[in-house]
Motif scaffolding. Structure first.
Motif, PDB file in Angstrom:
ATOM      1  N   LEU A  33      -3.249  14.144  -3.722  1.00 17.17           N
ATOM      2  CA  LEU A  33      -3.191  14.135  -2.264  1.00 17.17           C
ATOM      3  C   LEU A  33      -4.476  14.653  -1.626  1.00 17.17           C
ATOM      4  O   LEU A  33      -4.538  14.825  -0.405  1.00 17.17           O
ATOM      5  N   SER A  34      -5.513  14.877  -2.415  1.00 16.89           N
ATOM      6  CA  SER A  34      -6.753  15.437  -1.884  1.00 16.89           C
ATOM      7  C   SER A  34      -7.358  14.518  -0.828  1.00 16.89           C
ATOM      8  O   SER A  34      -7.350  13.286  -0.970  1.00 16.89           O
ATOM      9  N   VAL A  45      -3.971   7.031  -4.532  1.00 16.91           N
ATOM     10  CA  VAL A  45      -3.834   6.056  -5.614  1.00 16.91           C
ATOM     11  C   VAL A  45      -5.089   6.017  -6.481  1.00 16.91           C
ATOM     12  O   VAL A  45      -6.172   6.423  -6.079  1.00 16.91           O
ATOM     13  N   ASN A  46      -4.912   5.482  -7.686  1.00 19.63           N
ATOM     14  CA  ASN A  46      -6.011   5.202  -8.605  1.00 19.63           C
ATOM     15  C   ASN A  46      -5.825   3.785  -9.116  1.00 19.63           C
ATOM     16  O   ASN A  46      -4.809   3.482  -9.745  1.00 19.63           O
ATOM     17  N   VAL A  55       0.857  -1.189   0.000  1.00 16.17           N
ATOM     18  CA  VAL A  55       0.000   0.000   0.000  1.00 16.17           C
ATOM     19  C   VAL A  55       0.890   1.234   0.000  1.00 16.17           C
ATOM     20  O   VAL A  55       2.106   1.154   0.238  1.00 16.17           O
ATOM     21  N   TRP A  56       0.281   2.400  -0.250  1.00 12.86           N
ATOM     22  CA  TRP A  56       1.054   3.614  -0.463  1.00 12.86           C
ATOM     23  C   TRP A  56       0.898   4.601   0.684  1.00 12.86           C
ATOM     24  O   TRP A  56      -0.162   4.686   1.306  1.00 12.86           O
ATOM     25  N   ALA A  57       1.974   5.351   0.939  1.00 10.47           N
ATOM     26  CA  ALA A  57       1.968   6.377   1.974  1.00 10.47           C
ATOM     27  C   ALA A  57       2.671   7.619   1.454  1.00 10.47           C
ATOM     28  O   ALA A  57       3.617   7.537   0.665  1.00 10.47           O
ATOM     29  N   CYS A  58       2.210   8.776   1.921  1.00  6.85           N
ATOM     30  CA  CYS A  58       2.881  10.043   1.624  1.00  6.85           C
ATOM     31  C   CYS A  58       3.781  10.384   2.800  1.00  6.85           C
ATOM     32  O   CYS A  58       3.292  10.564   3.924  1.00  6.85           O
ATOM     33  N   VAL A  59       5.083  10.487   2.564  1.00 10.08           N
ATOM     34  CA  VAL A  59       6.038  10.734   3.634  1.00 10.08           C
ATOM     35  C   VAL A  59       6.501  12.186   3.694  1.00 10.08           C
ATOM     36  O   VAL A  59       7.281  12.540   4.572  1.00 10.08           O
TER      37      VAL A  59
END
Length: 243
Positions: A231-232, A222-223, A76-80
């Motif tokens: 980042l909304s 993600v899409n 999964v993805w994270a914004c760091v």
């Protein structure tokens, strides 16, 4: 909101000196990127992880690349990039996404306040029927294998100070809000990280009991499972203050 400017993917080699990360780009070249995160980034820097970097054409910058997103070992993805949450929160509030904070025509960032000489992330004013709202924004990226998200990811005396300041605002008759920006697509519930910073967890529960509002909203990121740079904030995430 989108990650500003062009972006590129790469593979993480290592993060070091807190603010630096070496990354291999798709063409095989190795670059050093700025890592805008002062925390431990626990769970967000696995070896050889896919990362997304923003690219700057500013000739005055020492480093051309900035580390924005990472794919964790769970896929999964994270914004760091901890410079993003304040802008994410402000956009969401002004667009009415954070329904609990709608109706405030004035939103000002970085307003000085409090006896401990803090700066609030967002100060909301001008509501027809509600007092001013003082909003502290926190980035949540620490996630366990059960989908539980935790804050903080390291002992945070600064975070403890912010909670004391928020409690004081409630006592003064205003609204005080702790807004967790959930920048991790695997998190389904947010909790205080008592196993990392028990003092923060205790103080957070005291703040909630005193009337500080604790909210959490997630970003899209993600899409169809792939990072799209958006980042909304897209909706609320439940919060539990239980130990």
């Amino acid at each position: 909101m989108k990650i500003p400017g062009p972006v590129t993917e790469g593979r993480l080699i290592r993060r070091y000196k807190r603010f630096l990360a070496d990354v291999i780009l798709p063409d095989g070249s190795e670059v050093t990127a700025h890592c805008p995160n002062t925390g431990s980034m626990l769970g967000c820097q696995p070896d050889n992880a896919r990362v997304v970097l923003s690219v700057s054409d500013n000739p005055k910058r020492k480093l051309k690349y900035t580390w924005e997103l990472v794919e964790t070992s769970a896929g999964v993805w994270a914004c760091v990039n901890t410079a993003r949450p304040n802008a994410q929160a402000r956009e969401a509030i002004e667009q009415g996404v954070v329904t609990e904070l709608s109706g405030y025509p004035v939103c000002r960032p970085e307003v000085k306040y409090g006896s401990e000489k803090s700066r609030i992330d967002l100060h909301l004013s001008g509501h027809e029927s509600l007092p001013d709202a003082w909003v502290e924004v926190k980035n949540v990226t620490l996630c366990d294998d059960q989908g539980l998200g935790y804050f903080p990811d390291a002992v945070s005396t600064r975070g403890q100070k912010h909670l004391r300041e928020l409690i004081a605002q409630v006592e003064a008759g205003d609204r005080a809000v702790l807004l967790f920006v959930v920048n991790h697509t695997g998190i389904e519930l947010v909790k205080p990280a008592d196993h990392i910073d028990p003092a923060y967890g205790k103080l957070l529960r005291e703040a909630g009991a005193a009337g500080v509002e604790v909210l959490a909203y997630r970003s899209g990121l993600v899409n169809k499972g792939e990072p799209d740079g958006d980042l909304s904030l897209v909706g609320p995430v439940p919060v539990s203050l239980q130990a």
